[in-house]
Enzyme design. Structure first.
Site, short mmCIF file in Angstrom:
data_model
loop_
_atom_site.label_atom_id
_atom_site.label_comp_id
_atom_site.label_asym_id
_atom_site.label_seq_id
_atom_site.Cartn_x
_atom_site.Cartn_y
_atom_site.Cartn_z
N GLU A 107 32.89 28.76 44.04
CA GLU A 107 33.30 29.68 45.08
C GLU A 107 32.22 30.73 45.34
O GLU A 107 31.53 31.17 44.43
CB GLU A 107 34.63 30.34 44.71
CG GLU A 107 35.73 29.30 44.54
CD GLU A 107 37.11 29.88 44.28
OE1 GLU A 107 37.21 31.12 44.17
OE2 GLU A 107 38.07 29.11 44.22
N CYS A 120 28.50 37.39 46.84
CA CYS A 120 28.75 37.13 45.42
C CYS A 120 28.62 35.62 45.20
O CYS A 120 29.39 34.84 45.75
CB CYS A 120 30.14 37.62 45.04
SG CYS A 120 30.59 37.34 43.32
N CYS A 127 32.78 28.35 33.52
CA CYS A 127 32.03 29.28 32.68
C CYS A 127 32.11 28.82 31.24
O CYS A 127 33.20 28.48 30.74
CB CYS A 127 32.58 30.70 32.82
SG CYS A 127 31.58 31.93 31.93
N CYS A 134 39.60 36.76 32.49
CA CYS A 134 38.93 36.17 33.65
C CYS A 134 39.52 34.81 34.01
O CYS A 134 39.63 33.93 33.15
CB CYS A 134 37.43 36.04 33.36
SG CYS A 134 36.48 35.33 34.73
N LEU A 234 31.06 44.85 30.24
CA LEU A 234 31.25 45.53 28.96
C LEU A 234 32.72 45.51 28.51
O LEU A 234 33.07 44.89 27.52
CB LEU A 234 30.73 46.97 29.06
CG LEU A 234 30.64 47.74 27.75
CD1 LEU A 234 29.65 47.10 26.80
CD2 LEU A 234 30.27 49.20 28.02
N CYS A 353 37.27 40.34 42.07
CA CYS A 353 36.62 40.22 40.78
C CYS A 353 37.56 39.61 39.75
O CYS A 353 38.70 40.05 39.59
CB CYS A 353 36.16 41.60 40.32
SG CYS A 353 35.32 41.59 38.73
#
Length: 376
Positions: A107, A120, A127, A134, A234, A353
């Site tokens: 995407e 983006c 991943c 996520c 982070l 996000c």
């Protein structure tokens, strides 16, 4: 809706044996042309044709010699991925499903805001990491993207935005889509070189950002290979919580990561590392944790971006309240940091996000494990 190459009479099987010029940087293309007995400066001309003018037809590259055009016609191709679907948010955000060779989908998201247009882009199919908040991480991992598949997202987005003729343009590119960019190092660095090149996309080093979960050796190498900006995913002020949220922290704990950040942009320089901190209610959003974060980043040239958590199917977290996020921000600002709250964009098309999740074969088994865990 799709945006791809013009029809070609080159057979698909023949193209497999050809060099895809979109996989080349200027330096790599210069090496190839030099091996053919051509001057290296021809690489710059070809890069301009491909990326600035979006011309993928050798015969149209009229400032090249006929001999070189004939050689290119015999030896190369221009193979892009394809935008197979487009989803438009109420706030103007556009999310494209990007179809890759072999069937997987990643995407790509375009976020317009005033005179700014941020693209983006994804660097992996899925991943390889497993950050617990996520959506992409829950889907598992298939493979890395090639340089042509990464820069192809930028090429296709420019093409599509030009078709829309709405005045939208790409001013910023962020590697914050699917995947951990620094686990696909060489294609990502090659893409960065093109994005920053005056003969390709000509973007400012301040407007191209690589976001990483904290792979310390690659961070140390990246500062030598590019001038692009750096963002760190982070999300916690201590090792115990960060290892729970971002498991790669077990291999590269905070002491190692923060030292790499101190070295990347030394304090006192005009450039800052962006620290991304997703706000999870009752998990990492308490005032003592804000104070601990301020202490952790002492001596780092840092900005802090607080990200309201965007929910997705199967999520085990909820977003902190607006009041709690603002209180957290106030502590950081009082400590002297530039701390901002990210505005959520594209949530209604799952383009925000942490929400990106393409269609692909998971080679890790992680997706099945998450499904079983959710059922239990």
């Amino acid at each position: 809706m799709s945006a791809s190459l013009p029809d070609s009479d080159i057979a698909a099987e023949d193209q497999k044996e050809r060099l895809n010029l979109l996989d080349f940087t200027e330096e790599g293309l210069g090496d190839l042309l030099q091996s053919w007995g051509e001057p290296r400066y021809r690489a710059r001309q070809i890069i301009q044709w491909m990326h600035q003018r979006r011309v993928l037809d050798v015969d149209a590259m009229t400032d090249l010699s006929k001999t070189l055009r004939a050689r290119l016609s015999e030896s190369v191709c221009f193979k892009l991925p394809e935008f197979s679907e487009e989803h438009c948010s109420r706030d103007g955000t556009r999310k494209w499903l990007c179809q890759l060779a072999g069937g997987p989908v990643v995407e790509t998201v375009y976020i317009p805001e005033g005179n700014r247009g941020t693209l983006c882009i994804s660097s992996q199919v899925g991943c390889a990491l497993n950050c617990t908040f996520c959506s992409t991480g829950r889907q598992g991992f298939d493979r890395n993207l090639s340089q042509s598949e990464i820069i192809g997202q930028v090429w296709l987005a420019q093409h599509r935005l030009a078709e829309l003729d709405a005045g939208n343009k790409i001013t910023n590119v962020v590697f914050m889509g699917m995947g951990e960019p620094l686990l696909n190092y060489d294609p990502v660095v090659g893409t960065l070189q093109l994005l920053l090149s005056d003969y390709a996309y000509g973007l400012s080093k301040y407007r191209v950002t690589v976001s990483t979960s904290g792979l310390v050796p690659q961070i140390n190498q990246l500062k030598n290979d590019t001038t692009a900006a750096l963002a760190i995913s982070l999300h916690a002020p201590n090792d115990e919580l960060r290892t729970e949220l971002v498991p790669i922290n077990k291999k590269y704990p905070l002491a190692m990561l923060i030292q790499a950040c101190r070295d990347y942009f030394p304090e006192g320089t005009s450039r800052h590392i962006m620290f991304e901190y997703v706000m999870l209610a009752g998990v990492n959003d308490q005032i003592p944790q804000a104070k601990a974060l301020a202490r952790l980043l002492e001596g780092v040239s840092a900005k802090i971006n607080l990200i309201p958590f965007n929910s997705h199917p199967g999520a085990r977290y909820t977003c902190s309240s607006r009041e709690q996020i603002e209180a957290f921000r106030d502590v950081l600002q009082k400590a002297g940091y530039i701390a901002t709250i990210r505005r959520t964009r594209g949530e209604d098309v799952d383009g925000a996000c942490g929400q990106l999740a393409g269609d692909f074969q998971d080679r890790t088994g992680r997706k099945v494990r998450w499904i079983k865990r959710d059922k239990n």
